[in-house]
Design an enzyme around this catalytic site. Structure first.
Site, PDB file in Angstrom:
ATOM      1  N   LYS A 108       0.857  -1.189   0.000  1.00 53.90           N
ATOM      2  CA  LYS A 108       0.000   0.000   0.000  1.00 53.90           C
ATOM      3  C   LYS A 108       0.895   1.241   0.000  1.00 53.90           C
ATOM      4  CE  LYS A 108      -3.904   1.818   2.779  1.00 53.90           C
ATOM      5  NZ  LYS A 108      -4.632   1.609   4.064  1.00 53.90           N
ATOM      6  N   SER A 189      -9.465   1.592   3.202  1.00 54.48           N
ATOM      7  CA  SER A 189      -8.583   2.364   2.348  1.00 54.48           C
ATOM      8  C   SER A 189      -7.528   1.520   1.639  1.00 54.48           C
ATOM      9  CB  SER A 189      -7.909   3.466   3.169  1.00 54.48           C
ATOM     10  OG  SER A 189      -7.032   2.921   4.133  1.00 54.48           O
ATOM     11  N   SER A 213      -9.879  -0.804   7.294  1.00 47.88           N
ATOM     12  CA  SER A 213      -9.201  -0.578   6.012  1.00 47.88           C
ATOM     13  C   SER A 213      -8.548  -1.808   5.384  1.00 47.88           C
ATOM     14  CB  SER A 213      -8.156   0.531   6.147  1.00 47.88           C
ATOM     15  OG  SER A 213      -8.786   1.786   6.090  1.00 47.88           O
TER      16      SER A 213
END
Ligand SMILES: *[C@@H]1O[C@H](CO)[C@@H](O)[C@H](O)[C@H]1NC(C)=O
Ligand SMILES: *[C@@H]1O[C@H](CO)[C@@H](O)[C@H](O)[C@H]1NC(C)=O
Ligand SMILES: *[C@@H]1O[C@H](CO)[C@@H](O)[C@H](O)[C@H]1NC(C)=O
Length: 518
Positions: A108, A189, A213
């Site tokens: 990420k 996210s 997330s």
């Protein structure tokens, strides 16, 4: 004098069939391959790390213009693959070989790497910033021999910029798409990691979770996500939201792959000393792989909170799937403890009432400023700088609907004062009277809930959770199930998640045809 045996023609046909079946099963396919299968293919010389890495880079080129799951590909990835191939060929056994040796991983975009890759949380404000060292989890991945394939997209600033920001959107990455149904919410996210492993753009990935997330995008994209106990994995070098809740974990296609990644990244880090020291007692002797047990469900006590988690009004596909899953869990030997209640659950699930929003807003400003100050070079050095950057680059970062309302609320805070401290105490009390009491009263190993519905309960307590694919609705949109437990309960959660996965095998890859449609 030999006996002439006349074999019937059908024998030869079946022989031919058998050998073609054999070659079919032996012909190795990278798509959907697990880490264990990739390692077997390496060992039997059917595959090299270079070929694997080239395959993924090709798939990213082909599909990322539609999916937007990846922000950057590492220009060093093929060199790393070649090095892994050389090591394997030379039989270098001087250092510990892990399941991730030669395996490409996407990180990420908030996980720092000291290399050619940028670390930006999806924002142009951080483009060109340089970190002083790899994130703690990246140090461990490199040591394990993993190939850093690149940075995955995400909801910008981990959804902590704007109250109106769509899941999976960032200024740098564009709108991440759900590979199953392009118009469906990919959640976030950690959208890019989930999208990318789901669509076979990479073998495995890392996401981060503050509240939902990892669990939510894993559920939405039909993949497995582990949200570890806070502190089990180092947060050093990761762009923070709040150290009280932040945690780093794997997003993969199978439970075994997720455990393989967890095994590599869990452990003490002197740069995140307090939390990783406190959590190191949870790491079992012999590691996590031993909990991938065929009979992992046997004897497990799993709590079910029907209201509000299993209210499937208007969701008949989910209702049917979970009816069947309850049976499967029982058939596997689990004991379902049904119709439970979590005290004050409506308060826990509402972050403005629980105190989570208030505390996080103040904590974010402190943690982000400290991260930005630690950078070797950076165009922005404080939250105030980022806000100014967004205003000055509104054409890049702001839209009519995507503002920076959360940033403004956070900037207006002034440290951890008495109101923040009472919010934090309130969350501790809610956890004590809620999840902790429920688990101990009913001697539960885990609580299960659809998707990431239970994420806020786990978030404010620092508890772990695992999401596993659980079905697809009539339009093809995936949904998962999450199992959550007490701090350090990863071994039990892994047994349950693996047992459930092996008994259901719900995951199917997205329809490639669908991905070509723009
Ligand atoms: C990182 O960002 C810079 C722009 O500041 C760009 O030139 C570079 O290509 C980026 N790195 C990668 C690996 O994409
Ligand atoms: C279930 O949810 C619906 C709205 O989706 C609501 O109207 C209903 O009251 C809920 N039922 C229960 C039993 O909570
Ligand atoms: C949370 O609680 C506040 C205050 O009671 C309320 O205004 C808000 O609508 C609630 N949010 C949700 C999502 O229920």
């Amino acid at each position: 004098m030999g006996t002439k045996v006349l074999l019937p023609l059908t024998f030869f046909i079946s022989l031919a069939l058998a050998s073609s079946l054999l070659s079919c099963t032996q012909a190795f396919s990278i798509r959907e391959a697990t880490v264990a299968e990739l390692q077997r293919a390496f060992r039997s010389n059917q595959l090299t790390s270079r070929q694997l890495t080239e395959f993924y880079i090709g798939e990213i080129r082909r599909l990322n213009p539609v999916l937007h799951g990846v922000i950057e590909v590492n220009p060093e990835a093929l060199h790393q693959a070649d090095a892994a191939d050389r090591d394997r060929k030379a039989g270098v056994h001087g250092r510990s070989w892990s399941g991730l040796h030669g395996i490409p991983i996407l990180l990420k975009d908030n996980i720092g790497t000291k290399d050619a890759l940028n670390t930006t949380a999806g924002s142009f404000a951080l483009l060109g910033s340089k970190v002083s060292r790899d994130a703690g989890v990246v140090v461990r991945l490199r040591r394990a021999g993993a190939i850093i394939l690149g940075k995955a997209s995400m909801t910008e600033w981990a959804s902590f910029r704007s109250l109106t920001q769509p899941n999976g959107w960032s200024a740098r990455g564009g709108q991440g798409k759900n590979p199953y149904v392009l118009s469906a919410d990919p959640c976030g996210s950690s959208s890019g990691p989930a999208i990318s492993v789901a669509a076979n753009l990479v073998a495995v990935s890392l996401g981060t979770e503050t509240d939902g997330s990892i669990l939510c995008p894993s559920s939405a994209n039909s993949v497995v996500g582990i949200k570890p106990t806070v502190g089990l994995t180092s947060r050093a070098g990761v762009i923070p939201v709040t150290p009280r809740q932040d945690t780093i974990g794997p997003i993969t296609r199978t439970v075994a792959d997720a455990v393989c990644v967890l095994e590599a990244i869990a452990g003490y880090d002197y740069i995140d000393a307090g939390a990783t020291q406190a959590a190191s007692k949870y790491i079992p002797k012999g590691g996590y792989l031993q909990f991938l047990k065929a009979d992992g469900l046997r004897g497990k006590r799993i709590g079910i909170v029907r209201d509000p988690f299993f209210n499937f009004t208007g969701q008949p596909d989910e209702a049917r799937a979970f009816q069947s899953h309850f049976r499967t869990l029982r058939d596997g030997g689990a004991i379902l403890v049904d119709n439970l209640k979590i005290d004050n659950l409506d308060v826990i699930l509402n972050f403005t009432v629980s105190g989570e929003a208030l505390a996080s807003l103040a904590e974010f400003k402190i943690a982000l400023n400290s991260y930005l100050e630690s950078l070797v070079t950076s165009p922005v050095r404080s939250l105030a700088d980022v806000i100014a950057f967004n205003n000055n680059n509104a054409q890049l970062e702001l839209t009519n609907t995507i503002d920076q309302s959360i940033f403004l609320l956070s900037e207006a805070t002034n440290g951890i004062g008495s109101t923040e401290n009472s919010a934090i105490q309130n969350m501790a009390q809610l956890t004590h009277d809620g999840f902790l009491k429920l688990i101990s009263q009913h001697r539960l190993d885990a609580v299960m809930a659809p998707g990431s519905a239970i994420a806020p309960v786990l978030a404010i307590g620092g508890f772990p959770g695992i999401n596993v694919p659980a079905g697809y609705d009539s339009t093809g949109v995936p949904f998962g199930v999450s199992f959550g437990g007490l701090k350090g309960s990863e071994p039990k959660l892994i047994e349950i998640a693996y047992g459930f996965e092996q008994a259901t095998k719900v995951r199917k890859p997205p329809n490639n045809q669908n991905l070509q449609i723009h």
